[in-house]
Motif scaffolding. Structure first.
Motif, short mmCIF file in Angstrom:
data_model
loop_
_atom_site.label_atom_id
_atom_site.label_comp_id
_atom_site.label_asym_id
_atom_site.label_seq_id
_atom_site.Cartn_x
_atom_site.Cartn_y
_atom_site.Cartn_z
N ASN A 24 49.43 42.21 11.91
CA ASN A 24 48.19 41.43 11.78
C ASN A 24 48.41 40.05 11.21
N GLY A 25 49.65 39.72 10.86
CA GLY A 25 49.91 38.40 10.32
C GLY A 25 49.30 38.20 8.95
N PRO A 26 49.30 36.95 8.45
CA PRO A 26 48.81 36.68 7.09
C PRO A 26 47.32 36.35 7.03
N HIS A 27 46.60 36.48 8.15
CA HIS A 27 45.22 35.96 8.20
C HIS A 27 44.28 36.65 7.21
N PHE A 28 44.43 37.96 6.99
CA PHE A 28 43.53 38.67 6.09
C PHE A 28 43.63 38.10 4.67
N PHE A 29 44.85 37.94 4.17
CA PHE A 29 45.03 37.45 2.81
C PHE A 29 44.67 35.97 2.70
N TYR A 30 44.94 35.19 3.75
CA TYR A 30 44.52 33.79 3.73
C TYR A 30 43.00 33.69 3.64
N GLY A 31 42.30 34.55 4.40
CA GLY A 31 40.85 34.53 4.36
C GLY A 31 40.32 34.87 2.97
N LEU A 32 40.92 35.89 2.32
CA LEU A 32 40.50 36.25 0.96
C LEU A 32 40.77 35.11 -0.01
N GLN A 33 41.89 34.43 0.15
CA GLN A 33 42.22 33.33 -0.75
C GLN A 33 41.19 32.21 -0.66
N TRP A 34 40.81 31.85 0.56
CA TRP A 34 39.82 30.78 0.71
C TRP A 34 38.48 31.19 0.10
N TRP A 35 38.07 32.42 0.31
CA TRP A 35 36.81 32.87 -0.30
C TRP A 35 36.92 32.89 -1.83
N PHE A 36 38.07 33.26 -2.35
CA PHE A 36 38.26 33.26 -3.80
C PHE A 36 38.14 31.83 -4.34
#
Length: 282
Positions: free
Chosen positions: A211-223
């Motif tokens: 799934n690549g890094p997209h899930f954690f990148y999305g959480l980081q931006w929301w954080f």
């Protein structure tokens, strides 16, 4: 404690607008990353399905004058014909997983009806990035049966083919125009030739199905967006409780603009020694 009326000042209104814009931008970036995650999962499902399908004659998947369907990417197709080695196209600026520079060797496979299938025979590592077409491993002569993965054409200026048959990305349309021959839409990454791996060239690696890094990148931006709002709230509470930072008394009791109180005389330190008084230096 004071009130929150200071929030209506120009300084705090400007600060609040900046925080809202930053938070909205961070939220949008998070949504974009989760959208990329959905696309990646969809592509992975297509790839998994196509990799498991049986080998199919190329005419049933690709056709001249029509772009390859993205839903057919990574299907295995088979074609029989003769390589037109004189029309070998060199794809520059490639590298392998170890960072070794090289090129992709692309040769049109001419079928019985004269239509060519653009075949990426594989990666060839080189010491420099501009080899001559006579330097690369030659395509086999005579009739060849090729099995390969279907790929969608590249787009943009990088697909332009120079008169001496160099390019930076593969487009069957551009290559067909350069070699003056009808071609199937899309191209294939060769898996085998006459049932054997392509000699002297490294095959194209299959894509990673994670799934690549997209899930954690999305959480980081929301954080980051939540952190900006929290920081605004904390600073507002702090100013309400203690007043503006520039007007707070400093440590030691000095006011915002008052002078530092004068320093008194330093207390005399008592001298301690084991030497008798009559022998001490005066």
């Amino acid at each position: 404690m004071g009130s929150y009326r200071f929030l209506l000042s120009r300084r705090w209104v400007t600060f609040g607008v900046v925080v809202v814009l930053l938070s909205a931008f961070a939220w949008w970036l998070g949504e974009w990353q989760f959208g990329r995650l959905d696309e990646r999962r969809s592509d992975n499902r297509v790839t998994e399905t196509n990799e498991a399908r049986p080998v199919t004659p190329v005419e049933q998947v690709l056709s001249p004058g029509r772009d390859a369907d993205p839903d057919d990417e990574w299907r295995r197709v088979e074609a029989t014909g003769t390589y037109d080695a004189a029309k070998t196209v060199i794809v520059r600026y490639r590298s392998d997983d170890d960072g070794q520079p090289g090129v992709a060797v692309v040769v049109p496979l001419v079928t019985d009806d004269g239509t060519a299938l653009v075949v990426d025979r594989g990666f060839w590592a080189i010491a420099d990035r501009s080899p001559d077409t006579t330097d690369v491993p030659p395509a086999p002569a005579g009739e060849v049966t090729v099995v390969g993965w279907v790929r969608v054409d590249g787009t943009g200026d990088s697909t332009e083919v120079t008169p001496d048959l160099y390019t930076r990305a593969i487009s069957s349309e551009q290559i067909g125009r350069a070699i003056d021959r009808p071609v199937f839409g899309g191209f294939v990454d060769a898996i085998s030739e006459n049932g054997e791996p392509v000699p002297d060239l490294a095959p194209q690696e299959l894509p990673e199905l994670d799934n690549g890094p997209h899930f954690f990148y999305g959480l980081q931006w929301w954080f980051f967006g939540v952190l900006a709002v929290f920081g605004f709230g904390y600073l507002a509470y702090d100013e309400r409780k203690r007043g503006p930072r520039g007007e707070r008394p400093h440590r030691g009791g000095r006011g915002p603009s008052g002078p530092r109180p004068p320093a008194g005389p330093k207390p005399k330190r008592e001298r301690r020694t084991n030497v008798p008084a009559e022998y001490q230096r005066r």
